[in-house]
Design a protein around this motif. Structure first.
Motif, PDB file in Angstrom:
ATOM      1  N   PRO A 164      40.117  45.859  43.504  1.00 24.73           N
ATOM      2  CA  PRO A 164      39.924  44.464  43.091  1.00 24.73           C
ATOM      3  C   PRO A 164      39.027  44.362  41.859  1.00 24.73           C
ATOM      4  CG  PRO A 164      39.461  44.771  45.444  1.00 24.73           C
ATOM      5  CD  PRO A 164      39.560  46.127  44.831  1.00 24.73           C
ATOM      6  N   GLU A 165      39.352  43.445  40.984  1.00 24.34           N
ATOM      7  CA  GLU A 165      38.442  43.129  39.881  1.00 24.34           C
ATOM      8  C   GLU A 165      37.232  42.395  40.450  1.00 24.34           C
ATOM      9  OE1 GLU A 165      40.309  40.933  36.790  1.00 24.34           O
ATOM     10  OE2 GLU A 165      42.049  42.276  36.665  1.00 24.34           O
ATOM     11  N   ARG A 166      36.047  42.782  40.010  1.00 21.87           N
ATOM     12  CA  ARG A 166      34.835  42.114  40.496  1.00 21.87           C
ATOM     13  C   ARG A 166      33.775  42.158  39.414  1.00 21.87           C
ATOM     14  NH1 ARG A 166      31.953  46.389  44.701  1.00 21.87           N
ATOM     15  NH2 ARG A 166      31.301  47.857  43.101  1.00 21.87           N
ATOM     16  N   ASP A 167      32.823  41.232  39.488  1.00 21.28           N
ATOM     17  CA  ASP A 167      31.716  41.269  38.549  1.00 21.28           C
ATOM     18  C   ASP A 167      30.575  42.085  39.155  1.00 21.28           C
ATOM     19  OD1 ASP A 167      30.387  39.635  40.366  1.00 21.28           O
ATOM     20  OD2 ASP A 167      30.597  37.810  39.179  1.00 21.28           O
ATOM     21  N   GLU A 168      29.436  42.138  38.473  1.00 21.21           N
ATOM     22  CA  GLU A 168      28.333  42.964  38.949  1.00 21.21           C
ATOM     23  C   GLU A 168      27.702  42.420  40.229  1.00 21.21           C
ATOM     24  OE1 GLU A 168      24.784  40.923  36.238  1.00 21.21           O
ATOM     25  OE2 GLU A 168      25.313  43.036  35.961  1.00 21.21           O
ATOM     26  N   ASP A 169      28.078  41.196  40.609  1.00 22.42           N
ATOM     27  CA  ASP A 169      27.569  40.593  41.838  1.00 22.42           C
ATOM     28  C   ASP A 169      28.623  40.580  42.948  1.00 22.42           C
ATOM     29  OD1 ASP A 169      24.900  39.821  40.885  1.00 22.42           O
ATOM     30  OD2 ASP A 169      26.020  38.527  39.533  1.00 22.42           O
ATOM     31  N   PHE A 170      29.671  41.394  42.770  1.00 23.97           N
ATOM     32  CA  PHE A 170      30.675  41.631  43.815  1.00 23.97           C
ATOM     33  C   PHE A 170      31.602  40.444  44.052  1.00 23.97           C
ATOM     34  CE2 PHE A 170      27.019  44.279  44.408  1.00 23.97           C
ATOM     35  CZ  PHE A 170      27.571  45.546  44.531  1.00 23.97           C
ATOM     36  N   ARG A 171      31.620  39.503  43.113  1.00 20.17           N
ATOM     37  CA  ARG A 171      32.560  38.390  43.182  1.00 20.17           C
ATOM     38  C   ARG A 171      33.909  38.846  42.655  1.00 20.17           C
ATOM     39  NH1 ARG A 171      28.204  36.380  40.149  1.00 20.17           N
ATOM     40  NH2 ARG A 171      26.715  35.103  41.333  1.00 20.17           N
ATOM     41  N   SER A 193      36.883  32.336  43.716  1.00 18.05           N
ATOM     42  CA  SER A 193      35.588  31.809  44.141  1.00 18.05           C
ATOM     43  C   SER A 193      35.454  31.890  45.662  1.00 18.05           C
ATOM     44  CB  SER A 193      35.444  30.356  43.688  1.00 18.05           C
ATOM     45  OG  SER A 193      34.230  29.811  44.149  1.00 18.05           O
ATOM     46  N   GLY A 194      34.345  32.466  46.119  1.00 22.18           N
ATOM     47  CA  GLY A 194      34.079  32.576  47.551  1.00 22.18           C
ATOM     48  C   GLY A 194      34.554  33.856  48.181  1.00 22.18           C
ATOM     49  N   LEU A 195      35.267  34.700  47.429  1.00 19.64           N
ATOM     50  CA  LEU A 195      35.747  35.982  47.955  1.00 19.64           C
ATOM     51  C   LEU A 195      35.010  37.118  47.267  1.00 19.64           C
ATOM     52  CD1 LEU A 195      37.741  37.589  49.735  1.00 19.64           C
ATOM     53  CD2 LEU A 195      39.363  37.505  47.827  1.00 19.64           C
ATOM     54  N   TYR A 196      34.373  37.970  48.069  1.00 22.01           N
ATOM     55  CA  TYR A 196      33.584  39.090  47.570  1.00 22.01           C
ATOM     56  C   TYR A 196      34.122  40.374  48.188  1.00 22.01           C
ATOM     57  CZ  TYR A 196      30.346  35.172  46.739  1.00 22.01           C
ATOM     58  OH  TYR A 196      29.790  33.985  46.351  1.00 22.01           O
ATOM     59  N   VAL A 197      33.892  41.495  47.513  1.00 20.05           N
ATOM     60  CA  VAL A 197      34.300  42.790  48.061  1.00 20.05           C
ATOM     61  C   VAL A 197      33.127  43.761  47.973  1.00 20.05           C
ATOM     62  CG1 VAL A 197      36.775  42.587  47.625  1.00 20.05           C
ATOM     63  CG2 VAL A 197      35.285  43.476  45.830  1.00 20.05           C
ATOM     64  N   ALA A 198      33.042  44.657  48.947  1.00 22.98           N
ATOM     65  CA  ALA A 198      31.972  45.648  48.958  1.00 22.98           C
ATOM     66  C   ALA A 198      32.454  46.904  49.654  1.00 22.98           C
ATOM     67  CB  ALA A 198      30.735  45.095  49.670  1.00 22.98           C
ATOM     68  N   GLY A 199      31.843  48.035  49.306  1.00 17.14           N
ATOM     69  CA  GLY A 199      32.196  49.297  49.934  1.00 17.14           C
ATOM     70  C   GLY A 199      33.395  49.950  49.290  1.00 17.14           C
ATOM     71  N   ASP A 200      33.971  50.920  50.003  1.00 16.83           N
ATOM     72  CA  ASP A 200      35.081  51.684  49.442  1.00 16.83           C
ATOM     73  C   ASP A 200      36.325  50.842  49.217  1.00 16.83           C
ATOM     74  OD1 ASP A 200      33.677  54.021  49.188  1.00 16.83           O
ATOM     75  OD2 ASP A 200      34.380  54.913  51.063  1.00 16.83           O
ATOM     76  N   GLY A 201      36.419  49.675  49.842  1.00 18.43           N
ATOM     77  CA  GLY A 201      37.539  48.779  49.577  1.00 18.43           C
ATOM     78  C   GLY A 201      37.526  48.210  48.178  1.00 18.43           C
TER      79      GLY A 201
END
Length: 474
Positions: free
Chosen positions: A289-296, A300-308
């Protein structure tokens, strides 16, 4: 009617648990949902409770500590729940022990981790052949060996971890077959040495395997596996740096089981379903997933973290989970700009250090295009629908210009796994037949994410109770 909460975290591994804990510490109402019976994910998988307290005590101490902290928190946990859909407006639909449930949230963190990749070879669909991740589940969760005599093959750190798990459990190893060379393991030594504890563990595993007399074959891969009664006859051969077979002596092993894996890919069911932006990063597991440095994400409202969000390892995933949760708290007005910066700065420094090691491991697990190009035409690639490499490449030659069109023409990716096992390989085959990888794309997300019993989702209804529309006029 669905229950509403501030944040729903999907995934109970290191990233998901740390995200849920960090968000609850900032005063957010949080739900954590995972299909496993307990938190921990793949890396800290807990043995079944039915095995008793003694078995629980032997589990990884980091996993035990993680579960204890979660238990002491205000996070509402929903284990044994399969998330099968995430809708716009962040409605989460899941199926649990008591049936179907739904929740709504102001924000969602997808911490869905990674899934394993296996580059197909003739015989990889035979009984007795499992993935490295599958073997890990058998060893950690069920205390089972893949077989009496097992051959372990593939690439990356999970190779040694599974081999040592088998050895410690009393199993026998025919050989450990590594696609990489010893020089490749040493190429990023400064990054590996940034985690001396993990570096030493890897070295000690190699020394233990050698002391046990286990053959270690570097720059080799499985050519084919053939059923011989209740056993498997496995042929190995040398490969070049790209993973393509080269001339050289072949070796045969008669074994009870084979466990094989060629790295990991990011699990992106949720972000693909919601049509978030994605980009291709070969060294981070493919499409992420494309994300910014704050995991957005781009939604809007959807964040990703970890190996996903890209393969980087458990240590980095845990830190990213906390950072993502702080971003949610900031965006929902629970943290001022000043407090947010103060809390995240030290975490970002730790994350950079953790990712040095994780990136080095990810390089070893990266897909090698020449290995995919060498798959024989008659080899099954999509094991759900029995679609071969030859049929996939024929579809491309006949005009299919992306993985979704190949899927429509051949049914590859339409089975129960929905392309989780074959999607990365199919994308590379489409690319290697004349398309750029970006043009090849990735399978469109669909619901349900997992096969589900329909009678659990819909109440029973008699035929006479059906509300039929009036017939159309002639």
């Amino acid at each position: 009617m669905t229950d509403e909460t501030d944040l729903i975290v999907v995934g109970g591994g290191p990233a998901g648990v740390e995200a849920a804990l960090a968000a609850s510490e900032r005063g957010l109402s949080v739900r954590l949902v995972d299909e496993a019976p307990q938190a921990g994910g793949q890396v800290y998988r807990a043995p079944p409770r039915a095995f008793g307290a003694k078995s629980q005590q032997k589990a990884d101490r980091l996993g035990v500590a993680l579960r204890d902290r979660l238990c002491a928190s205000t996070v509402q946990t929903h284990f044994d729940h399969i998330v099968w859909s995430v809708s716009p407006g962040y409605r989460i639909d899941a199926l649990g022990p008591n049936g179907a449930v739904s929740w709504r949230a102001r924000a969602v963190i997808a911490a869905t981790g990674a899934q394993e990749r296996v580059v197909p070879f003739p015989g990889w669909t035979l009984p007795g052949v499992t993935g490295l991740a599958g073997a890990t589940i058998m060893l950690k969760s069920q205390g089972m060996l893949p077989g009496g005599l097992t051959l372990v093959a593939g690439q990356g750190p999970l190779l040694l971890a599974v081999a040592m798990g088998i050895l410690k459990a009393g199993g026998k190893l025919a050989a450990v077959v590594d696609l990489a060379s010893q020089a490749e393991w040493l190429a990023d030594w400064p990054a590996i040495a940034s985690r001396p504890d993990l570096a030493w563990r890897g070295l000690s595993w190699q020394m233990a395997l050698r002391r046990a007399g286990v053959p270690m074959l570097y720059r080799h891969a499985i050519r084919e596996a053939e059923a011989k009664g209740d056993q498997l006859l496995v042929t190995l051969g040398p490969v070049d740096a790209g993973g393509a077979p080269i001339a050289g002596p072949e070796r045969e092993f008669l074994v009870d089981a084979v466990t094989v894996g060629n790295g990991l890919t990011a699990a992106t069911d949720i972000t693909r379903l919601l049509r978030a932006g994605h980009r291709f990063e070969a060294l981070r597991g493919g499409w992420v997933p494309e994300r910014d440095e704050d995991f957005r994400t781009t939604l809007s409202g959807l964040y990703v973290a970890g190996d996903g969000a890209g393969i980087a390892g458990a240590a980095a995933a845990a830190i990213d989970g906390r950072l993502a949760a702080l971003a949610v708290a900031h965006d929902l007005g629970r943290l001022s700009d000043e407090t947010y910066q103060r809390l995240t700065m030290p975490l970002r420094r730790k994350a950079r250090k953790a990712k040095r090691f994780g990136t080095a491991m990810a390089k070893l697990m990266a897909l090698r295009p020449a290995q995919v190009a060498a798959i024989a035409a008659g080899t099954i690639v999509c094991r759900c629908e029995d679609v071969t490499r030859g049929e996939i490449c024929a579809a491309v030659r006949e005009g299919a210009r992306g993985v979704n069109q190949v899927k429509a023409w051949t049914r590859c990716g339409m089975g129960p796994c929905q392309g989780r096992i074959c999607g990365d390989i199919i994308g590379q085959l489409v690319t290697g037949t004349g398309n750029a990888r970006v043009e090849a794309g990735y399978f469109t997300g669909r619901t349900p994410f997992r096969p589900l019993p329909l009678d659990e989702l819909a109440p029973p209804i008699a035929y006479g109770d059906l509300q039929l529309p009036p017939p159309a006029p002639l």
